[in-house]
Design an enzyme around this catalytic site. Structure first.
Site, PDB file in Angstrom:
ATOM      1  N   HIS A 125     -43.099   7.082  16.123  1.00 49.04           N
ATOM      2  CA  HIS A 125     -44.251   7.977  15.991  1.00 49.04           C
ATOM      3  C   HIS A 125     -43.787   9.421  15.824  1.00 49.04           C
ATOM      4  O   HIS A 125     -44.282  10.145  14.950  1.00 49.04           O
ATOM      5  CB  HIS A 125     -45.142   7.842  17.222  1.00 49.04           C
ATOM      6  N   GLU A 126     -42.844   9.838  16.654  1.00 49.86           N
ATOM      7  CA  GLU A 126     -42.371  11.221  16.578  1.00 49.86           C
ATOM      8  C   GLU A 126     -41.637  11.484  15.265  1.00 49.86           C
ATOM      9  O   GLU A 126     -41.780  12.553  14.659  1.00 49.86           O
ATOM     10  CB  GLU A 126     -41.466  11.531  17.780  1.00 49.86           C
ATOM     11  N   HIS A 129     -44.061  12.266  12.542  1.00 53.59           N
ATOM     12  CA  HIS A 129     -44.503  13.661  12.454  1.00 53.59           C
ATOM     13  C   HIS A 129     -43.577  14.455  11.523  1.00 53.59           C
ATOM     14  O   HIS A 129     -44.034  15.274  10.724  1.00 53.59           O
ATOM     15  CB  HIS A 129     -44.484  14.315  13.840  1.00 53.59           C
ATOM     16  N   GLU A 187     -51.857  13.172  14.622  1.00 51.71           N
ATOM     17  CA  GLU A 187     -51.466  12.134  15.574  1.00 51.71           C
ATOM     18  C   GLU A 187     -51.777  10.748  15.016  1.00 51.71           C
ATOM     19  O   GLU A 187     -50.964   9.822  15.121  1.00 51.71           O
ATOM     20  CB  GLU A 187     -52.183  12.343  16.906  1.00 51.71           C
TER      21      GLU A 187
END
Length: 266
Positions: A125-126, A129, A187
């Protein structure tokens, strides 16, 4: 008034010439160069290392194992960045990835993420980004928003003390109506990108849902979704479930191709 008009037109011209497309096909505004973002990421990472002690040994090897498996399936341009991850001593269940390939995981998250697959869902997920250039987009939108508020205030004659309350209201409206929804969008987009990345790396994407169930059980009350920079836990789980069929297909393909990461949990 004429200067304000020119400022607004100038901001619009910049915005129109700085539009890019995210990995999910969404149009986005990115005014900063990759070099600027990488430098900012390096500085922020250095500051983070000054504020929190690093943890070596088994936790560091665990995080490196997971991060390496995910980085290996990135597109070539992104894969060749100097990715590095550190484990930090902190009770906060948090992780981050910054432009330039700088990643961090707190020990508090290692306690909530019960398996390698659950931790992989956060790391992916990070990284999502970074791939989607969200730091660039957020900074760019904040800059354009502030220019717009200043231009509107000047045009409406709100420069004096009598206009301070109205300007504060405009700023609040921009925060909740523009900046925070954009952050929630980021997000959700990182959730989507990360889900596919972890599946491509051979981590079970179903663990992403288990992770957020753990987070929900550990955390207290959350602010209303419209006041938060993050979707609610329920919203995140729903979004992940909606894409799980595709993620599972990619997971099975990855396993068939021999991508079977084995990262011992400390």
């Amino acid at each position: 008034m004429r200067w304000t008009h020119c400022l607004a037109v100038g901001a619009l011209a910049i915005a129109l010439t700085a539009c890019t497309t995210s990995p999910t096909g969404r149009s986005q505004l990115t005014l900063m160069s990759d070099q600027q973002l990488d430098q900012m990421g390096q500085q922020a990472f250095a500051q983070y290392q000054k504020e929190l002690p690093s943890v070596g040994g088994a936790p560091q090897r665990y995080a490196e194992c997971i991060a390496s498996a995910i980085v290996d399936v990135l597109p070539e341009r992104e894969r060749n960045q100097n990715w590095q991850i550190r484990v930090f001593e902190s009770e906060q269940a948090n992780a981050f990835a910054m432009p330039g390939g700088y990643m961090g995981v707190n020990t508090g998250l290692l306690e909530i993420a019960e398996t390698q697959d659950q931790l992989a869902s956060v790391v992916a997920h990070e990284i999502g980004h970074v791939l989607a250039r969200h730091a660039n987009e957020r900074a760019s939108n904040q800059a354009v928003t502030q220019i717009g508020i200043s231009a509107l205030g000047s045009a409406a004659g709100l420069e004096g003390p009598g206009g301070e309350q109205m300007m504060a209201a405009l700023g609040l409206g921009a925060q909740y109506g523009i900046l925070l929804p954009f952050s929630r969008r980021h997000e959700s987009e990182a959730d989507s990108i990360g889900l596919m990345l972890m599946a491509d790396a051979g981590f079970d994407p179903r663990a992403s849902i288990a992770l957020w169930e753990n987070m929900s059980a550990q955390g207290g009350g959350q602010p209303p979704a419209w006041m938060s920079t993050h979707p609610s836990h329920g919203q995140r789980i729903g979004g992940l479930e909606a894409q799980m069929s595709e993620a599972m297909s990619r997971y099975e393909q990855a396993r068939s191709a021999g991508r079977t990461p084995n990262c011992p949990r400390p």
